[in-house]
Design an enzyme around this catalytic site. Structure first.
Site, PDB file in Angstrom:
ATOM      1  N   ARG A 120       3.449  -6.810  -0.902  1.00 21.75           N
ATOM      2  CA  ARG A 120       3.833  -6.707  -2.146  1.00 21.75           C
ATOM      3  C   ARG A 120       3.469  -8.165  -2.996  1.00 21.75           C
ATOM      4  NH1 ARG A 120       9.219  -4.414  -5.536  1.00 21.75           N
ATOM      5  NH2 ARG A 120       9.464  -6.790  -5.507  1.00 21.75           N
ATOM      6  N   THR A 124       2.592  -9.769  -9.253  1.00 19.74           N
ATOM      7  CA  THR A 124       2.005  -8.444 -10.082  1.00 19.74           C
ATOM      8  C   THR A 124       2.967  -7.377  -9.574  1.00 19.74           C
ATOM      9  OG1 THR A 124       0.477  -7.954  -8.248  1.00 19.74           O
ATOM     10  CG2 THR A 124      -0.279  -9.209  -9.977  1.00 19.74           C
ATOM     11  N   ASP A 216      15.570  -8.616   0.736  1.00 18.93           N
ATOM     12  CA  ASP A 216      14.298  -8.328   1.281  1.00 18.93           C
ATOM     13  C   ASP A 216      14.473  -7.847   2.554  1.00 18.93           C
ATOM     14  OD1 ASP A 216      11.630  -8.568   2.621  1.00 18.93           O
ATOM     15  OD2 ASP A 216      10.948  -9.311   0.610  1.00 18.93           O
TER      16      ASP A 216
HETATM   17  C1  PRP Z   1       8.606  -4.924   0.888  1.00 15.18           C
HETATM   18  C2  PRP Z   1       9.022  -3.532   1.415  1.00 15.18           C
HETATM   19  C3  PRP Z   1       7.958  -2.481   0.999  1.00 15.18           C
HETATM   20  C4  PRP Z   1       7.682  -3.019  -0.264  1.00 15.18           C
HETATM   21  C5  PRP Z   1       8.448  -2.097  -1.173  1.00 15.18           C
HETATM   22  O1  PRP Z   1       7.608  -5.215   1.541  1.00 15.18           O
HETATM   23  O2  PRP Z   1       9.187  -3.674   2.947  1.00 15.18           O
HETATM   24  O3  PRP Z   1       6.921  -2.436   1.950  1.00 15.18           O
HETATM   25  O4  PRP Z   1       8.134  -4.160  -0.271  1.00 15.18           O
HETATM   26  O5  PRP Z   1       8.162  -2.341  -2.430  1.00 15.18           O
HETATM   27  P1  PRP Z   1       7.249  -1.517  -3.564  1.00 15.18           P
HETATM   28  O6  PRP Z   1       8.091  -0.105  -3.465  1.00 15.18           O
HETATM   29  O7  PRP Z   1       7.364  -2.118  -4.824  1.00 15.18           O
HETATM   30  O8  PRP Z   1       5.901  -1.471  -3.163  1.00 15.18           O
HETATM   31  P2  PRP Z   1       7.213  -6.773   1.488  1.00 15.18           P
HETATM   32  O9  PRP Z   1       5.966  -6.870   0.418  1.00 15.18           O
HETATM   33  O10 PRP Z   1       8.284  -7.615   1.171  1.00 15.18           O
HETATM   34  O11 PRP Z   1       6.475  -7.221   2.960  1.00 15.18           O
HETATM   35  P3  PRP Z   1       6.959  -7.494   4.241  1.00 15.18           P
HETATM   36  O12 PRP Z   1       7.446  -6.133   4.749  1.00 15.18           O
HETATM   37  O13 PRP Z   1       5.870  -8.083   4.792  1.00 15.18           O
HETATM   38  O14 PRP Z   1       8.410  -8.160   4.128  1.00 15.18           O
END
Ligand code: PRP
Length: 228
Positions: A120, A124, A216
């Site tokens: 993510r 944004t 997170d």
């Molecule tokens: C987190 C989580 C999801 C996403 C959820 O991942 O594990 O994939 O964010 O957010 P959303 O519903 O708003 O799309 P992250 O981007 O932190 O990546 P990571 O798994 O590498 O920590």
């Protein structure tokens, strides 16, 4: 979707669910979810709690899988048994979804694992794809998207779109925690998808974090919290 809709869709063992959001209410789920929420929970216990919750959600979310009859020789006689009759694909969203793969593979040892790389964007809050090696053809019969968190729902919807394009007919999303706004968004765009969660939290804050949430999940699983 009002919270009562979620309550109405509490799954029962004798009814195969259609699409919708299923908040799996169980004391063991609440117990281990509390460990995840606790900011003092260290990575080893956090990972263990993720595995335990993934197992509990897998039990509930796979109850409509179909089986065919087989025979088995016990030490005493031959009797009837079953085999799953569909190709099942686990689809972990990197990184955090990796923490849910092994416990579910223990339950579904013949499942295929198809990784999707999505993160993510911090500014944004939109999903960015960085890994996808799905073959052009031969989709699995049932795909189970694994991601501990469903916040805005953007990552889940990107994965759902990818699986739809692959030709998968039946898709489940298994997340440990979600925001109400996120599940409503996913449900409106993909009403056929079954979304299984431990709990739907009420708030998505200005930074698009689930509140009260658990922080997170990826950083807490992989012990990278202090490097953001
Ligand atoms: C987190 C989580 C999801 C996403 C959820 O991942 O594990 O994939 O964010 O957010 P959303 O519903 O708003 O799309 P992250 O981007 O932190 O990546 P990571 O798994 O590498 O920590």
């Amino acid at each position: 979707m009002a919270s009562s809709t979620i309550t109405e869709k509490q799954p029962s063992m004798d009814q195969a669910p259609t699409g919708g959001v299923f908040e799996v209410n169980h004391p063991l789920i609440q117990l281990h979810l509390t460990r995840l929420r606790d900011e003092s929970t260290q990575p080893a216990l956090f990972r263990q709690s993720v595995r335990r919750l993934a197992t509990l959600l897998a039990y509930e979310s796979t109850k409509d899988l179909t089986v065919c009859k087989t025979s088995v020789q016990t030490p005493l006689t031959e009797t009837e048994g079953v085999e799953l009759d569909k190709r099942i694909g686990l689809v972990p969203i990197l990184r955090a979804g990796l923490g849910m793969v092994d416990p579910i593979l223990d339950l579904l040892p013949r499942a295929e694992v198809w990784h999707l790389g999505l993160y993510r964007d911090e500014t944004t809050a939109k999903p960015v794809r960085y890994y996808d090696k799905l073959p052009a053809q031969h989709p699995v019969d049932v795909a189970i998207i694994l991601d501990p968190m469903l916040a805005t729902g953007g990552s889940a919807m990107a994965a759902l779109m990818t699986l739809r394009e692959w030709g998968v007919k039946k898709v489940k999303v298994v997340s440990l925690i979600a925001s109400r706004e996120g599940v409503e968004t996913v449900e409106s765009q993909f009403p056929e998808a079954q979304i299984y969660v431990c709990q739907v939290d009420p708030i998505l804050n200005d930074q698009k974090f689930i509140v009260p949430g658990l922080g997170d999940a990826g950083d807490r699983i992989f012990n990278t919290l202090d490097f953001d």
